[in-house]
Design an enzyme around this catalytic site. Structure first.
Site, PDB file in Angstrom:
ATOM      1  CG  ASN A  10      54.485  19.869  42.536  1.00 16.65           C
ATOM      2  OD1 ASN A  10      54.044  20.293  43.286  1.00 16.65           O
ATOM      3  ND2 ASN A  10      55.800  19.428  42.821  1.00 16.65           N
ATOM      4  CG  HIS A  41      51.608  66.246  18.826  1.00 21.36           C
ATOM      5  ND1 HIS A  41      52.840  66.136  19.325  1.00 21.36           N
ATOM      6  CD2 HIS A  41      51.964  66.440  17.189  1.00 21.36           C
ATOM      7  CE1 HIS A  41      53.756  65.808  18.578  1.00 21.36           C
ATOM      8  NE2 HIS A  41      53.158  65.836  17.237  1.00 21.36           N
ATOM      9  CB  SER A  55      25.708  63.827  38.493  1.00 18.05           C
ATOM     10  OG  SER A  55      25.653  64.639  39.686  1.00 18.05           O
ATOM     11  CE  LYS A  57      28.516  65.607  35.233  1.00 20.46           C
ATOM     12  NZ  LYS A  57      29.910  66.233  34.734  1.00 20.46           N
ATOM     13  CD  GLU A  59      34.320  59.028  33.416  1.00 22.36           C
ATOM     14  OE1 GLU A  59      34.371  60.071  33.113  1.00 22.36           O
ATOM     15  OE2 GLU A  59      33.504  58.439  34.253  1.00 22.36           O
TER      16      GLU A  59
HETATM   17  N1  ARG Z   1      47.620  24.552  45.525  1.00 19.34           N
HETATM   18  C1  ARG Z   1      48.914  24.233  45.058  1.00 19.34           C
HETATM   19  C2  ARG Z   1      49.120  25.741  43.964  1.00 19.34           C
HETATM   20  O1  ARG Z   1      48.301  25.906  43.484  1.00 19.34           O
HETATM   21  C3  ARG Z   1      48.979  22.970  44.469  1.00 19.34           C
HETATM   22  C4  ARG Z   1      50.272  22.541  44.325  1.00 19.34           C
HETATM   23  C5  ARG Z   1      50.624  22.145  45.553  1.00 19.34           C
HETATM   24  N2  ARG Z   1      51.951  21.482  45.709  1.00 19.34           N
HETATM   25  C6  ARG Z   1      52.860  21.185  46.552  1.00 19.34           C
HETATM   26  N3  ARG Z   1      53.735  20.348  46.328  1.00 19.34           N
HETATM   27  N4  ARG Z   1      52.741  21.681  47.718  1.00 19.34           N
HETATM   28  O2  ARG Z   1      50.332  25.635  43.422  1.00 19.34           O
END
Ligand code: ARG
Length: 468
Positions: free
Chosen positions: A111, A157, A278, A284, A291
């Site tokens: 995490n 405008h 084109s 063209k 675009e």
């Molecule tokens: N691949 C996960 C993501 O991108 C990584 C973190 C995963 N953590 C977990 N507790 N499953 O968020």
């Protein structure tokens, strides 16, 4: 059966469908460099704090260098069955260095690891984009400087309004892109804090030193609160918003380039490099490139709205929903970088057809407001009365099939006694443009002033980058 590397409780092999949904390696492999860098800093800190041995640290460090080398040489291909880039690198590291590799994840969770990798990526690419924005501003300034005496109908405008000069028009875009630049810099400043050491959600009982890793990785400091940090994706939302706004500006300029290159306007000719033909109409030359820039703005908006939506219902702290944060950012970053490069080249190489621009100023009674202002200044008339007199003059000019700037003193006087000889002077389009000499106005003098101010600003930014 051996346990899955990140599953202490799950013995059964995952279903193929689960893997397809769950595995992020196919896209988060783009973060391999940041992941290895983060791991190196983390391992060093673990050693410094006496959490792992010096021997293990050296094994991990050299192992990570080898993984990096193997990824870059293609020896270790990142399209295997690993769940994500973090697991892939840890698995390969452990194959290379054995047990030491298993100690790397002490006091860390995926995490905080993913929050770190992604933040590093976003900060770095944000900086790259900001540099490309500076390059674009530089090109706009060059075109502006060359064309600050070329008359152009200023529009509101999309109707002729008042005469301006083409350089001034370019400087309007340069000002927009300056705001874009500043947004990227502000975001970097705000988000330049290290998530590493937040672990799963609440910190760790290990005696880690978050300041050390923050410093090693180039952050200002560690983040304040771990619970927030592991689920925070504001930094990603900011780059998505910054890119969406940048693309909106790119799109507006593209729209004008498309209009200006029509036979109706004929104000510019895009270089043949930036036009396509084109398949059926041999005559063209199409402005596909502007675009596409205009069209690509759609995906930049989509990526922003998509992540905002992913985030809106998430309870604290980490939820797997946030794995959906990456692809949109990767896409927006790539789109912005390419668009900026292409736009810069297109602006530098387009042909400015100054005669067509100046010719266009002879219709639409661009200097009508100047006559009203003249009657106020010289005749002491209230503005509203002057406004109505000029309305009659315009009607008369239309009857004669002339532009107001082409009326003779006699013709003017025939509409209203109060219009004297001097009025003719202010009706000249160039005089009208140069008369708008208030700060930020269109006169060539004021345009040059703006050019010089922005040049100075640009030089300061570039010098700052060199110093950094
Ligand atoms: N691949 C996960 C993501 O991108 C990584 C973190 C995963 N953590 C977990 N507790 N499953 O968020």
């Amino acid at each position: 059966m051996s346990k899955k590397i990140a599953s202490a409780r799950i013995d059964t092999e995952s279903s193929q469908l689960l893997k397809e949904l769950n595995n992020s390696l196919p896209f988060d492999k783009a973060l391999y460099k940041e992941d290895i860098e983060g791991s190196k800093a983390h391992a060093y800190m673990l050693k410094e704090q006496g959490i792992i041995s010096t021997d293990d640290y050296y094994r991990i460090h050299s192992g990570l260098e080898r993984v990096l080398e193997e990824i870059e040489s293609g020896k270790f291909s990142l399209d295997g069955d690993d769940e994500d880039i973090h697991m892939a690198i840890e698995r390969r590291l452990t194959e290379i260095v054995g047990d030491a590799g298993k100690r790397l994840h002490t006091a860390r969770s995926r995490n905080d690891q993913v929050a770190l990798d992604f933040r590093l990526f976003v900060l770095r690419r944000g900086e790259e984009i900001s540099n490309l924005v500076l390059d674009l501003i530089e090109s706009l300034i060059k075109v502006a400087e060359k064309n600050c005496s070329v008359l152009l109908p200023g529009m509101t405008h999309l109707q002729h309004a008042q005469p301006i000069n083409f350089g001034y028009h370019m400087m309007a875009y340069a000002s927009m892109f300056r705001r874009d630049y500043e947004r990227f810099i502000d975001s970097k400043e705000r988000n330049n804090l290290s998530p590493l050491g937040c672990a799963a959600l609440a910190g760790t009982p290990h005696p880690i030193d978050r300041r050390l890793t923050a410093q090693m990785l180039g952050f200002k400091a560690p983040t304040l609160n771990c619970l927030d940090t592991v689920s925070d994706r504001d930094f990603a939302l900011e780059i998505l918003f910054n890119i969406a706004t940048l693309m909106m500006h790119i799109s507006r300029l593209s729209e004008e380039l498309i209009l200006w290159s029509t036979s109706e306007f004929g104000f510019i000719r895009l270089s043949d490099k930036h036009a396509t033909g084109s398949s059926i109409m041999p005559q063209k030359k199409n402005p596909d490139i502007p675009e596409l820039l205009r069209g690509k703005t759609g995906r930049a908006y989509g990526n922003l709205v998509s992540l905002l939506t992913v985030m809106k219902g998430l309870p604290l702290a980490y939820n797997k929903d946030t794995q959906e944060d990456k692809e949109g950012v990767f896409d927006s970053v790539k789109t912005a970088e390419l668009s900026l490069r292409v736009l810069k080249e297109m602006i530098e190489e387009m042909e400015v057809r100054d005669e067509a621009m100046e010719r266009a100023c002879n219709s639409g009674h661009l200097s009508a407001t100047d006559l009203a202002d003249y009657l106020v200044k010289n005749g002491g008339l209230p503005f509203r009365d002057a406004y109505h007199i000029v309305g009659n003059v315009v009607n008369y000019a239309e009857e004669l099939g002339k532009d107001i700037s082409q009326l003779t003193p006699q013709e003017l006087k025939s509409v209203d006694e109060r219009i004297d000889e001097g009025a003719c002077m202010v009706l000249d389009n160039r005089k009208s443009m140069d008369a708008r000499d208030s700060e930020g106005g269109t006169s060539t003098k004021r345009t040059l002033e703006q050019i010089n101010m922005l040049k100075r600003w640009l030089q300061e930014r570039k010098a700052g980058k060199e110093r950094a």
